[in-house]
Design an enzyme around this catalytic site. Sequence first.
Site, PDB file in Angstrom:
ATOM      1  N   ARG A  53      50.709  47.913  46.274  1.00  0.00           N
ATOM      2  CA  ARG A  53      52.140  48.241  46.370  1.00  0.00           C
ATOM      3  C   ARG A  53      52.840  48.097  45.022  1.00  0.00           C
ATOM      4  NH1 ARG A  53      54.873  44.925  49.128  1.00  0.00           N
ATOM      5  NH2 ARG A  53      53.241  43.357  49.324  1.00  0.00           N
ATOM      6  N   ASP A 265      41.698  33.346  38.374  1.00  0.00           N
ATOM      7  CA  ASP A 265      42.574  34.525  38.382  1.00  0.00           C
ATOM      8  C   ASP A 265      42.881  35.011  36.965  1.00  0.00           C
ATOM      9  OD1 ASP A 265      44.399  36.482  39.256  1.00  0.00           O
ATOM     10  OD2 ASP A 265      46.083  35.078  39.287  1.00  0.00           O
ATOM     11  N   HIS A 270      41.668  37.694  32.258  1.00  0.00           N
ATOM     12  CA  HIS A 270      42.565  38.237  31.227  1.00  0.00           C
ATOM     13  C   HIS A 270      42.526  37.462  29.905  1.00  0.00           C
ATOM     14  CE1 HIS A 270      43.957  40.551  34.544  1.00  0.00           C
ATOM     15  NE2 HIS A 270      44.790  39.654  35.044  1.00  0.00           N
TER      16      HIS A 270
HETATM   17  N1  LIG Z   1      48.701  41.260  42.900  1.00  0.00           N
HETATM   18  C1  LIG Z   1      48.603  41.363  41.594  1.00  0.00           C
HETATM   19  O1  LIG Z   1      49.588  41.281  40.847  1.00  0.00           O
HETATM   20  C2  LIG Z   1      47.271  41.608  40.983  1.00  0.00           C
HETATM   21  C3  LIG Z   1      46.097  41.544  41.716  1.00  0.00           C
HETATM   22  N2  LIG Z   1      44.894  41.819  41.117  1.00  0.00           N
HETATM   23  C4  LIG Z   1      43.645  41.759  41.882  1.00  0.00           C
HETATM   24  O2  LIG Z   1      43.681  42.714  42.929  1.00  0.00           O
HETATM   25  C5  LIG Z   1      42.963  42.248  44.065  1.00  0.00           C
HETATM   26  C6  LIG Z   1      43.878  42.315  45.276  1.00  0.00           C
HETATM   27  O3  LIG Z   1      44.973  41.479  45.015  1.00  0.00           O
HETATM   28  P1  LIG Z   1      46.262  41.473  45.945  1.00  0.00           P
HETATM   29  O4  LIG Z   1      46.624  42.848  46.335  1.00  0.00           O
HETATM   30  O5  LIG Z   1      47.250  40.656  45.241  1.00  0.00           O
HETATM   31  O6  LIG Z   1      45.704  40.679  47.189  1.00  0.00           O
HETATM   32  P2  LIG Z   1      46.220  40.611  48.682  1.00  0.00           P
HETATM   33  O7  LIG Z   1      46.031  39.223  49.134  1.00  0.00           O
HETATM   34  O8  LIG Z   1      47.550  41.215  48.808  1.00  0.00           O
HETATM   35  O9  LIG Z   1      45.085  41.432  49.432  1.00  0.00           O
HETATM   36  C7  LIG Z   1      44.816  42.799  49.290  1.00  0.00           C
HETATM   37  C8  LIG Z   1      44.249  43.350  50.561  1.00  0.00           C
HETATM   38  O10 LIG Z   1      42.907  42.931  50.751  1.00  0.00           O
HETATM   39  C9  LIG Z   1      42.628  43.089  52.141  1.00  0.00           C
HETATM   40  N3  LIG Z   1      41.656  42.076  52.532  1.00  0.00           N
HETATM   41  C10 LIG Z   1      41.821  40.748  52.536  1.00  0.00           C
HETATM   42  N4  LIG Z   1      40.710  40.151  53.003  1.00  0.00           N
HETATM   43  C11 LIG Z   1      39.851  41.147  53.300  1.00  0.00           C
HETATM   44  C12 LIG Z   1      38.555  41.168  53.825  1.00  0.00           C
HETATM   45  N5  LIG Z   1      37.915  40.047  54.168  1.00  0.00           N
HETATM   46  N6  LIG Z   1      37.944  42.354  53.986  1.00  0.00           N
HETATM   47  C13 LIG Z   1      38.577  43.479  53.666  1.00  0.00           C
HETATM   48  N7  LIG Z   1      39.834  43.520  53.165  1.00  0.00           N
HETATM   49  C14 LIG Z   1      40.450  42.362  52.991  1.00  0.00           C
HETATM   50  C15 LIG Z   1      43.923  42.857  52.883  1.00  0.00           C
HETATM   51  O11 LIG Z   1      44.137  43.888  53.823  1.00  0.00           O
HETATM   52  P3  LIG Z   1      43.672  43.678  55.338  1.00  0.00           P
HETATM   53  O12 LIG Z   1      44.118  42.319  55.760  1.00  0.00           O
HETATM   54  O13 LIG Z   1      44.312  44.778  56.066  1.00  0.00           O
HETATM   55  O14 LIG Z   1      42.166  43.784  55.299  1.00  0.00           O
HETATM   56  C16 LIG Z   1      44.988  42.929  51.804  1.00  0.00           C
HETATM   57  O15 LIG Z   1      45.972  43.869  52.061  1.00  0.00           O
HETATM   58  C17 LIG Z   1      42.520  40.819  43.731  1.00  0.00           C
HETATM   59  O16 LIG Z   1      41.181  40.865  43.321  1.00  0.00           O
HETATM   60  C18 LIG Z   1      43.415  40.420  42.558  1.00  0.00           C
HETATM   61  O17 LIG Z   1      42.789  39.538  41.657  1.00  0.00           O
HETATM   62  C19 LIG Z   1      44.831  42.170  39.802  1.00  0.00           C
HETATM   63  C20 LIG Z   1      45.954  42.255  39.049  1.00  0.00           C
HETATM   64  C21 LIG Z   1      47.255  41.954  39.537  1.00  0.00           C
HETATM   65  O1  LIG Z   2      45.846  39.889  37.505  1.00  0.00           O
HETATM   66  C1  LIG Z   2      46.908  39.305  37.587  1.00  0.00           C
HETATM   67  O2  LIG Z   2      47.879  39.603  36.704  1.00  0.00           O
HETATM   68  C2  LIG Z   2      49.234  39.298  36.998  1.00  0.00           C
HETATM   69  C3  LIG Z   2      49.993  39.453  35.683  1.00  0.00           C
HETATM   70  O3  LIG Z   2      49.871  40.755  35.227  1.00  0.00           O
HETATM   71  P1  LIG Z   2      51.102  41.576  34.651  1.00  0.00           P
HETATM   72  O4  LIG Z   2      50.516  42.747  34.006  1.00  0.00           O
HETATM   73  O5  LIG Z   2      51.993  41.883  35.813  1.00  0.00           O
HETATM   74  O6  LIG Z   2      51.800  40.722  33.748  1.00  0.00           O
HETATM   75  C4  LIG Z   2      49.357  37.923  37.578  1.00  0.00           C
HETATM   76  O7  LIG Z   2      50.690  37.666  37.938  1.00  0.00           O
HETATM   77  C5  LIG Z   2      48.460  37.831  38.795  1.00  0.00           C
HETATM   78  O8  LIG Z   2      48.466  36.501  39.298  1.00  0.00           O
HETATM   79  C6  LIG Z   2      47.052  38.171  38.476  1.00  0.00           C
HETATM   80  O9  LIG Z   2      46.285  38.307  39.677  1.00  0.00           O
END
Ligand SMILES: NC(=O)C1=CN([C@@H]2O[C@H](COP(=O)(O)OP(=O)(O)OC[C@H]3O[C@@H](n4cnc5c(N)ncnc54)[C@H](OP(=O)(O)O)[C@@H]3O)[C@@H](O)[C@H]2O)C=CC1
Ligand SMILES: O=C1O[C@H](COP(=O)(O)O)[C@@H](O)[C@H](O)[C@H]1O
Length: 503
Positions: A53, A265, A270
């Site tokens: 999102r 994380d 990073h």
């Molecule tokens: N959020 C951020 O700012 C950032 C995140 N990331 C990386 O992106 C990835 C996702 O992060 P984020 O979106 O924050 O995480 P979320 O906790 O929001 O999870 C993402 C989705 O993963 C799905 N999920 C959770 N558990 C399972 C499972 N067991 N099997 C299948 N699907 C699953 C869930 O959907 P459902 O429950 O419908 O399965 C959920 O919507 C991570 O690896 C994170 O390190 C990287 C950079 C920035």
């Molecule tokens: O991967 C991640 O990065 C964000 C920070 O990234 P940015 O580009 O938005 O500054 C961090 O907040 C998050 O915890 C981590 O999963």
Amino acid sequence: MASDTTPGTAPGAAFGQATGAGGHPAPGARSGRPDDDRPLLLVIFGATGDLARRKLYPGLHRLLAAGSLPGGLAVVGTGRHQPDGDYGDLVAHAVAEFGPDEPDERALAALREGAVFRTSSAEDGTGLAETVREARSRLGGDCRTLLYLSVPPGTMEDLLRMIGDTGLAEDASLVLEKPFGQDAASARSLNAVLHGVVPEERVFRIDHFLGKEAVQNVLVLRFANEWLSALWSREHVASVQIDVPEKIGIEGRASFMEATGTFRDMVSTHLSQILGFVALEPPAALDAASLRAAKLALYRELRPFDPADTVFGQYDGYRDEEGVAGDSRSETFVALRAFVDNDRWRDVPFLLRTGKAMGSGARTVTLTLKDCREGPFAGLGDEDGDGPPALVLQLSDPPSVRLEVRAKVPGRGLEVGRAALALRSEEAFGDARPLEAYERLLLDALNGDATLFTGAEEVERLWDVCAPVLDDPPEPQPYEPGSYGPKAALDLAGPDGWRVPES
Ligand SMILES: NC(=O)C1=CN([C@@H]2O[C@H](COP(=O)(O)OP(=O)(O)OC[C@H]3O[C@@H](n4cnc5c(N)ncnc54)[C@H](OP(=O)(O)O)[C@@H]3O)[C@@H](O)[C@H]2O)C=CC1
Ligand SMILES: O=C1O[C@H](COP(=O)(O)O)[C@@H](O)[C@H](O)[C@H]1O
């Protein structure tokens, strides 16, 4: 360092596929048309999650608006749970919340039109495979498929098995979010499973910090300026700080933070990748193989992180966040001192710091330079309290660079003061509109360019470097939200302290 660079005159190498003068396109350049016109199917696992999102839908919207994606684009979102309401609405709300103030209506309509959601899980992917087959045949036989695993690290291996078993990976490329695995053993196991599903050439392990202009600029500054290359070693550098504080808290990501923690994380990913760009030896070329080889060589010389040189912190109030255990020991802050045991960097401390709910969000790489040891100004003290000269790379968007030097204070005599030479990208290259990191990396993955993605061996080696801290983690120490972390972390930096840039 002067800020009077003529826009568009920077010559020579960049990253990516070779075209045009100097052999390469300008990184981040918006061509206004796609590199490859074939239709495109993007399958997003974790499609209702925070990352999808916050970054993926807004990024796709901007790429569509800029004309960088083919007209034939479909997005299949998937996860275990159906979104509340329509998936197209979720995508549109994400663009409204995290995208530009005024979204491009045509791009948004195109994104919505091609968006469908189908539930799946590691145990059952048959429905998803069917939806993907239908989408591919709608798009046409020559369509490209990219599977994006935006899910927590512990869930990837089982999902990959399902992806392999259902044939979803056939002719597809895979993007896998960081962290890749949770430790050395799980990363090795994940690589083994992955390579049973797709060959390494179709794997894109994403670390979005490498998609940031400011991080790529580290390589350009280092290797496109002979005099800076000459400065870049223990001969002239007293210490290196890689500081990535965040003002935000966990933003509803309690389950992620509880399971993963800030060390996995941010530090294993990073901050270590930034360290790689700052410390590596000159790569033979700016392509995936050369850059990965140079980083791997460096990481082999990076001394495993020492728990005695590591401080974990947890902000006051973290345990009251929804979804956080009342006795949680998850760290929301890490500071550590690292060393690279090679001729360039021996005994130079690399100070790494990152945390949530901190007093500043200014991310910087600071190379503190050695004081004059010879000549008329040898032994100058730090009378002004600003510390020795330093090169400060601000990891902002757009990037900026300050070379803090000693200079003559105007007037009689030779009084020494501090001044800065500054480069601000937006002033120097006014019209060059940078791509946001995820936009850049999505485009690179779609075009098969792995230069800014991490390799199998380097992630495995980085987990070995992290192992001592994972095996014997320090007790998290409390810190106040809005501060710079626990006192022990301030002490880690020694007498010069952490250098917080002027805003
Ligand atoms: N959020 C951020 O700012 C950032 C995140 N990331 C990386 O992106 C990835 C996702 O992060 P984020 O979106 O924050 O995480 P979320 O906790 O929001 O999870 C993402 C989705 O993963 C799905 N999920 C959770 N558990 C399972 C499972 N067991 N099997 C299948 N699907 C699953 C869930 O959907 P459902 O429950 O419908 O399965 C959920 O919507 C991570 O690896 C994170 O390190 C990287 C950079 C920035
Ligand atoms: O991967 C991640 O990065 C964000 C920070 O990234 P940015 O580009 O938005 O500054 C961090 O907040 C998050 O915890 C981590 O999963």
